[in-house]
Every structure is written in structure tokens, then in C-alpha cells.
Scaffold this active site. Sequence first.
Site, PDB file in Angstrom:
ATOM      1  N   GLU A 138      -6.309   1.816  -2.210  1.00  0.00           N
ATOM      2  CA  GLU A 138      -5.471   0.744  -2.751  1.00  0.00           C
ATOM      3  C   GLU A 138      -6.089   0.274  -4.053  1.00  0.00           C
ATOM      4  OE1 GLU A 138      -5.429  -2.981  -0.707  1.00  0.00           O
ATOM      5  OE2 GLU A 138      -7.565  -2.946  -0.253  1.00  0.00           O
ATOM      6  N   ARG A 143      -7.255  -7.842  -9.199  1.00  0.00           N
ATOM      7  CA  ARG A 143      -7.919  -9.148  -9.358  1.00  0.00           C
ATOM      8  C   ARG A 143      -9.410  -8.921  -9.530  1.00  0.00           C
ATOM      9  NH1 ARG A 143     -10.335  -9.139  -4.230  1.00  0.00           N
ATOM     10  NH2 ARG A 143      -9.050  -8.178  -2.640  1.00  0.00           N
ATOM     11  N   LYS A 150       0.823  -1.215   0.000  1.00  0.00           N
ATOM     12  CA  LYS A 150       0.000   0.000   0.000  1.00  0.00           C
ATOM     13  C   LYS A 150       0.859   1.269   0.000  1.00  0.00           C
ATOM     14  CE  LYS A 150      -3.677  -2.047   2.840  1.00  0.00           C
ATOM     15  NZ  LYS A 150      -4.744  -2.409   1.932  1.00  0.00           N
ATOM     16  N   GLU A 202      -2.110   7.085   8.299  1.00  0.00           N
ATOM     17  CA  GLU A 202      -3.026   7.781   7.416  1.00  0.00           C
ATOM     18  C   GLU A 202      -4.015   8.574   8.236  1.00  0.00           C
ATOM     19  OE1 GLU A 202      -3.832   5.345   3.702  1.00  0.00           O
ATOM     20  OE2 GLU A 202      -5.779   5.446   4.699  1.00  0.00           O
TER      21      GLU A 202
HETATM   22  P1  ADP Z   1     -11.120  -5.985  -0.208  1.00  0.00           P
HETATM   23  O1  ADP Z   1     -11.864  -5.999   1.097  1.00  0.00           O
HETATM   24  O2  ADP Z   1      -9.673  -5.684  -0.081  1.00  0.00           O
HETATM   25  O3  ADP Z   1     -11.804  -5.241  -1.282  1.00  0.00           O
HETATM   26  P2  ADP Z   1     -12.367  -8.498  -0.844  1.00  0.00           P
HETATM   27  O4  ADP Z   1     -13.538  -8.027  -0.119  1.00  0.00           O
HETATM   28  O5  ADP Z   1     -12.500  -8.850  -2.273  1.00  0.00           O
HETATM   29  O6  ADP Z   1     -11.141  -7.479  -0.713  1.00  0.00           O
HETATM   30  O7  ADP Z   1     -11.759  -9.751  -0.061  1.00  0.00           O
HETATM   31  C1  ADP Z   1     -11.194  -9.575   1.195  1.00  0.00           C
HETATM   32  C2  ADP Z   1      -9.861 -10.271   1.313  1.00  0.00           C
HETATM   33  O8  ADP Z   1     -10.019 -11.636   1.676  1.00  0.00           O
HETATM   34  C3  ADP Z   1      -9.070 -10.216   0.061  1.00  0.00           C
HETATM   35  O9  ADP Z   1      -7.733  -9.879   0.398  1.00  0.00           O
HETATM   36  C4  ADP Z   1      -9.176 -11.608  -0.513  1.00  0.00           C
HETATM   37  O10 ADP Z   1      -7.949 -11.960  -1.101  1.00  0.00           O
HETATM   38  C5  ADP Z   1      -9.463 -12.468   0.695  1.00  0.00           C
HETATM   39  N1  ADP Z   1     -10.468 -13.502   0.447  1.00  0.00           N
HETATM   40  C6  ADP Z   1     -11.785 -13.331   0.277  1.00  0.00           C
HETATM   41  N2  ADP Z   1     -12.400 -14.493   0.103  1.00  0.00           N
HETATM   42  C7  ADP Z   1     -11.465 -15.447   0.160  1.00  0.00           C
HETATM   43  C8  ADP Z   1     -11.479 -16.875   0.027  1.00  0.00           C
HETATM   44  N3  ADP Z   1     -12.619 -17.562  -0.207  1.00  0.00           N
HETATM   45  N4  ADP Z   1     -10.326 -17.515   0.167  1.00  0.00           N
HETATM   46  C9  ADP Z   1      -9.202 -16.854   0.378  1.00  0.00           C
HETATM   47  N5  ADP Z   1      -9.120 -15.524   0.494  1.00  0.00           N
HETATM   48  C10 ADP Z   1     -10.227 -14.815   0.387  1.00  0.00           C
HETATM   49  P1  ADP Z   2      -7.719  -3.637   3.071  1.00  0.00           P
HETATM   50  O1  ADP Z   2      -6.503  -3.955   2.307  1.00  0.00           O
HETATM   51  O2  ADP Z   2      -7.767  -4.344   4.364  1.00  0.00           O
HETATM   52  O3  ADP Z   2      -8.939  -3.773   2.236  1.00  0.00           O
HETATM   53  P2  ADP Z   2      -8.055  -0.751   2.804  1.00  0.00           P
HETATM   54  O4  ADP Z   2      -6.964   0.221   2.840  1.00  0.00           O
HETATM   55  O5  ADP Z   2      -8.665  -1.045   1.493  1.00  0.00           O
HETATM   56  O6  ADP Z   2      -7.546  -2.097   3.492  1.00  0.00           O
HETATM   57  O7  ADP Z   2      -9.185  -0.255   3.825  1.00  0.00           O
HETATM   58  C1  ADP Z   2     -10.242  -1.082   4.226  1.00  0.00           C
HETATM   59  C2  ADP Z   2     -11.336  -0.253   4.875  1.00  0.00           C
HETATM   60  O8  ADP Z   2     -10.832   0.493   5.999  1.00  0.00           O
HETATM   61  C3  ADP Z   2     -11.949   0.814   4.006  1.00  0.00           C
HETATM   62  O9  ADP Z   2     -12.935   0.290   3.161  1.00  0.00           O
HETATM   63  C4  ADP Z   2     -12.496   1.784   5.025  1.00  0.00           C
HETATM   64  O10 ADP Z   2     -13.687   1.303   5.596  1.00  0.00           O
HETATM   65  C5  ADP Z   2     -11.453   1.768   6.105  1.00  0.00           C
HETATM   66  N1  ADP Z   2     -10.442   2.824   5.883  1.00  0.00           N
HETATM   67  C6  ADP Z   2      -9.276   2.677   5.242  1.00  0.00           C
HETATM   68  N2  ADP Z   2      -8.572   3.821   5.220  1.00  0.00           N
HETATM   69  C7  ADP Z   2      -9.327   4.741   5.870  1.00  0.00           C
HETATM   70  C8  ADP Z   2      -9.138   6.116   6.205  1.00  0.00           C
HETATM   71  N3  ADP Z   2      -8.041   6.779   5.873  1.00  0.00           N
HETATM   72  N4  ADP Z   2     -10.122   6.737   6.899  1.00  0.00           N
HETATM   73  C9  ADP Z   2     -11.239   6.078   7.263  1.00  0.00           C
HETATM   74  N5  ADP Z   2     -11.457   4.788   6.981  1.00  0.00           N
HETATM   75  C10 ADP Z   2     -10.525   4.106   6.298  1.00  0.00           C
HETATM   76 MG    MG Z   3      -9.390  -2.803   0.509  1.00  0.00          MG
END
Ligand code: ADP
Ligand code: ADP
Ligand code: MG
Length: 647
Positions: free
Chosen positions: A292, A296, A116, A200
Site C-alpha cells: 500500500e 502522509r 488497497k 492476498e
Molecule cells: P502503517 O502501519 O500503515 O505504516 P503507521 O504505523 O504510521 O501506519 O500508523 C498506524 C496507523 O495508526 C495509521 O493508519 C495511522 O493513521 C494510525 N495512527 C497512528 N498513530 C495515531 C495517533 N496518535 N492518532 C490517530 N491515529 C494514529
Molecule cells: P495496514 O494498512 O494495516 O498497514 P498492510 O497491507 O500495510 O496493512 O499490511 C500490514 C502488515 O501485514 C505488513 O507490514 C505485513 O507484516 C503484513 N502483511 C501484509 N500483507 C502480507 C502478505 N501478503 N504476506 C505476509 N504478510 C503480509
Molecule cells: Mg501498512
Amino acid sequence: MFKKILIANRGEIAIRIAKTARRMGISTVAVYSDADKDALHVATSDEAYCIGASTPTESYLNIERVIDAAVKSGSEAVHPGYGFLSENPDFPEALERTGLVFIGPSAESIRAMGLKSAAKRLMTKANVPVVPGYHGSDQRFITLKAEANSIGYPLLIKAVAGGGGKGMRLVEDPENFSEALHYAQSEATNAFDNSHVLLEKYISAPRHIEVQVFGDGEKTIHLFERDCSLQRRYQKVIEEAPAPGITEPIRAAICDAAIRAAEAIDYKGAGTVEFIADGSNGLRQDKFWFLEMNTRLQVEHPVTEAVTGVDIVEWQLRVSAGEKLPLEQDDLHLNGHAIEARVYAEDAANGFLPVTGRLDHVRFADRSRNDCSVQSGDQINPFYDPMIGKVIVHEKNRSEALTQLSAALRETELAGSKTNLSFLIDLAEHSDFAKFAIDTNWIDRNVKHLVQTANPSVNALLSAVLAAVHVGRIKGDLLGFNLWSPLKQAVKLRFNDYISNLSVSFDRNTAYISDKNSSYIAQQRNGLWWHREQRLPLAKAIGSSVWVFEDGGIIFELCDPLYREGKTIADAASVLAPMPGLVTHVAVKKGQRLQKGDKIVVLEAMKMEHGLAAPGTCEVEEVKVSAGDQVEAAAELVRLKIVDDAT
Ligand code: ADP
Ligand code: ADP
Ligand code: MG
């Protein structure tokens, strides 16, 4: 186009990918671990290879074994799904060395967005707005603490290698910084083998808005935005498209930023650029920031498919096979509103702990698209995430989509293992969500109210009683049951701490149910039970529980389900099996004279023993079964001759 592809994943996403492949005439190869040998994704593919033990590192995460299976099967390409190997750049590289195509972006693109912190530095250069913060590699405490002070509180600590909300900590004030840092770092080390964090600014009233992008190596287009603000602990629960309240200028700004992000890394394939928006005063063009990029297919891609009419997996296959994107940006239009709810095997009332066990009964609604990973009788596996599936609805507008979502969830029947279904129904029907008066922390703030279990309705109780005596779901006339009439059975049901003592008797298609205070009459019509012109919810008895499909599932426990001596009364000519089962004991002989309540037969079914007793004074005319016989529901077990006591 490819003739055969391997899908390096399991569960709903493997099934979903295979569906599109099959439609396009492409053969599908599944891989599976020991724990998944009977899984639905195996059964629904054309070929399947076991790639090792149940632990993910020994199977689904094992690049060598996946590639072996791809080579052995003669696959030309590999789709990674999401999770597992989908964002591991070593995987496309290893595939390329073997001469196989990775259905996804290049290893370089994945690497560029993998951490990130580096991704945010890159995005700043590409003129994509990024949340103010510290993204540096100096990880000394003194540096991080000083940076935190200059960012200001509240702030977020995030694992640079993070995903799925892991390694993330909110810090409200400076005193808590060092403790939160410690937790974030140790979680990050455990989950990602990388302790590095970034800091952040915490955006207030945050909304998560993301853009689906697609590149074919020449041009990059977007498929509009999704709103994923309904989250629990930074993880998405319900997602929708388009984003409520977004205006065209804001959409244009956020989608343009997403395209700049994808173009900055020469992105090819399907990807998602995630933004956080400040929703405190409605959405604004200058109040969203890059979070981020997920390089995929995303769990929530079906809502985009619904509103654009595009099959995203088909596009992935075409672009990986060297074709151009089938549509131009101007060909794409938004149509209606779609919402997805993620169904998990988890115990919402108990801290959302994942649960394992057998899903004895699985039925999704007809009105929704259901991307699911299980069928009745499947085991929820402790080795993988507990997602059961996704329910997706698509309607003209948001309010109709919400109505449809709640109806679809209410019609979903899942029994045998606890699920978050009733929690999802509460969300779908909540007035705050209807008004979109929510942000990403709304669930966490309101969780207490959202997981409260209401007491079951009278109709739920009646339905449970009928299922307990196992007539809850018999289609057609209750045949033989009139022969028992009035058969009276005692049923003791427990819900939480409350115990109901009920008795049931039947007369043709009518059930008379009473407890010590009230009596109810339920009627069977067309295979369904009705009480006071209301249809009773469906229910199913499983072992010593009864699952009523109301409000996402109400679970009653059957107390004392053993021999009901003296309580089972049938003044009929025949003793019929109330359900399919095993005759474990026959207590009578032909010609024997019986008194009311004398034991006749014991039947074992659904892990319970059911004692059938004499309805009154009678004589055994014929014994039609013996111990050890397996009988069908309504089979005649013993024929009796009623003896009139008066004579
Ligand atoms: P994000 O919250 O980052 O947008 P997703 O909601 O698509 O990502 O999925 C959450 C995380 O969990 C991702 O990092 C994904 O790789 C992982 N993940 C989700 N479902 C599965 C699964 N069935 N098996 C393995 N990893 C999973
Ligand atoms: P991950 O890789 O676990 O999906 P993200 O950076 O995509 O991590 O953040 C996941 C969630 O965390 C976001 O969808 C949001 O709800 C919360 N979040 C992330 N960054 C911030 C921020 N700077 N301020 C408030 N909420 C945040
Ligand atoms: Mg995310």
C-alpha cells in the site's frame, strides 16, 4: 514561506512538526480537545484553540472545527500529522474551498491510494509488482471462496479500507476461510464503515520494507528504504534504516518501483510506499511486492531523517509553499544506521492491553532523539492511542545502533503507568534481532518468552527499599539523617507473589539493609547509591508503589505502609521529617518523658502515613511543629534529650 500554520493533530507528532516550523520562523497554532487542555503539544505551540469534546469525532476528526480554528488564527496552511484527518481526501478539499493550503498530497492522490484494492489495480498498470491475489469488487461469498482456492493457502484477508492492521486475517487452510472472512468483514465494518475485503497470497518469512518518497510536482525522488519487520499483530514496533542485508541492486529495484508508484498518481509531498518481501532466502530483486502507499508523514520517518540528514517536515513545508525539492536524487546519501522504538503505555504481560493513568515521572535518555508527547505528571488519555513517544538512535553501523538503543531504553525512566519499555529492551538485545533472523511474525511466535518478567536483582530490591524510605534520590550528603542514626525502619515490599521483609538504618551516607537471611551495605556517593562497587538503579516511590528504573521498570508494592509503631527507632537528638509531607498528629508535649517506641509524630506523604517513634528513653525538649503543618524533607519536627537508662 508560510508565516503561520495550524497543526491538526496531537501528541508527539504535533510537537515534532511545531519544532521544525519554529526553527523555520513559522508560528504554530495547536488545536486540542477538552481532554488535552493541559497537553504538551498545547504548551509548546504559539497559539492554541479548543476544538471540542474529547471523543475524536467531536474534535480532531471534525473538519469544520479544525478549519474554524485555522481561519480564526489567521493560519495560511494546515499540517495534518499522521492518523486523524491525514488520509481523508475531504479535508484538503474543504481547506482549498476556504483558501487554505493542505500540507500534504492532493485529494486525488489520497483517493487513488485510499482503498488497497483500487491502489493495487493501479499499481499493476504502473508495472509495480503486486502480491498475487483478488482485488475485485464482487464480494459474494462464492466468488471470494473460489478466488481463495485459486490463490492457495495460506492467504490473507484484508479490509480494502484497512489500516493499522485492522480487518486483517491470516487463513492457514480452507476450513477456516468462512470464519476468518466473517471476522475480517465485521472488523472492517466497525473500524472503517466498509466491509469490502481483498485476498492476498501470504508471503512466507515476510519482511516489511518501505520506501520514503518525495515529489514536488515536477520530479519524484526517494530517501531510501526502511525496514519495519519487527511487528506485533501487523503493527510496527521497531523500525530501522537502511534495511539489514539489502544490496545495491535490490535497493535500486525497490526504490525505482516506489518512484513508479508515486509517479503513477502524480504524487506531491512526502509519502511512503510499503512492500512485502519474501525473506526466506535473503532479499531478492524479484521477491518484493507492493502492499500500500501511505499518503502522509509516517510514524517512523525519523530513522530516514537520521540516515539522510533531511528534515522531512521542512521539505513538506517547502513543497507545500510552492518551492522545489531542496535536493536532487544524486545529492542524497545514506549515512550510518538508525533505529526507532515505539514506546507505548501498555501492559505487555497482560496481552499488551493499553493502560491509562498518570505518568508521574518521565525522563528520556540523553543519548537518543526522543520524540515524545508527555512530561512528568501527564495523564495517559483513554481517548487516544497510548503512544508515549519514540526513541531514535543513529550510529555508524547496525550493531552500534543496537547497543545504543538498548542503552537509551535502559536509561529511559517512566513511572506511574505501565509501559512496553522492558519489552522493547528485550527486543533490542535479542540475538535473533541482532542477526536479523526475524520476520514480521517473529514477535507473535515468541511473545511468551518476550513478556516474561524476571525476578528483580538484589540491587533493584535495595534501590526499592531506599526509595521507599525516600532517600533513593536525594542529592548530596544525607545531612540530618546522621542525627537519626541508627534509625531503623521496617519496609515490606511485594513483587508479584514474593514479599520481602527488610529493615533499613542509616549512618551518615551508609545504609544498612537486611532481611532475615542477608545483610547489605549501600553507600551514597555524589547523590547516587552504590552496593559492592555497582551503582544501584534509580527508583521512585509513587503512592504505594516503588518504581525501579532497571530492565525498563520494575514495580514493587509497598505493603502495610501505615504506622510503623515500635519499628521506627531513632536514638538521636532530633526527629526529622524523612520526606516532605503534612504533619497529621503530634503525640507529645514539651517536657514529656518517653519510652522507646512511643509515638511522637505522624507525617502523611506520598499517600502514606509515616509514624515516627521514640528511639529510647528520652525527654521532649522542644516541639517544633503542630498538626496541619506542611514540612520539608529533613525539617526538624521535635527535639529530644536522650536520657541514659543507666542513670
Ligand atoms: P502503517 O502501519 O500503515 O505504516 P503507521 O504505523 O504510521 O501506519 O500508523 C498506524 C496507523 O495508526 C495509521 O493508519 C495511522 O493513521 C494510525 N495512527 C497512528 N498513530 C495515531 C495517533 N496518535 N492518532 C490517530 N491515529 C494514529
Ligand atoms: P495496514 O494498512 O494495516 O498497514 P498492510 O497491507 O500495510 O496493512 O499490511 C500490514 C502488515 O501485514 C505488513 O507490514 C505485513 O507484516 C503484513 N502483511 C501484509 N500483507 C502480507 C502478505 N501478503 N504476506 C505476509 N504478510 C503480509
Ligand atoms: Mg501498512
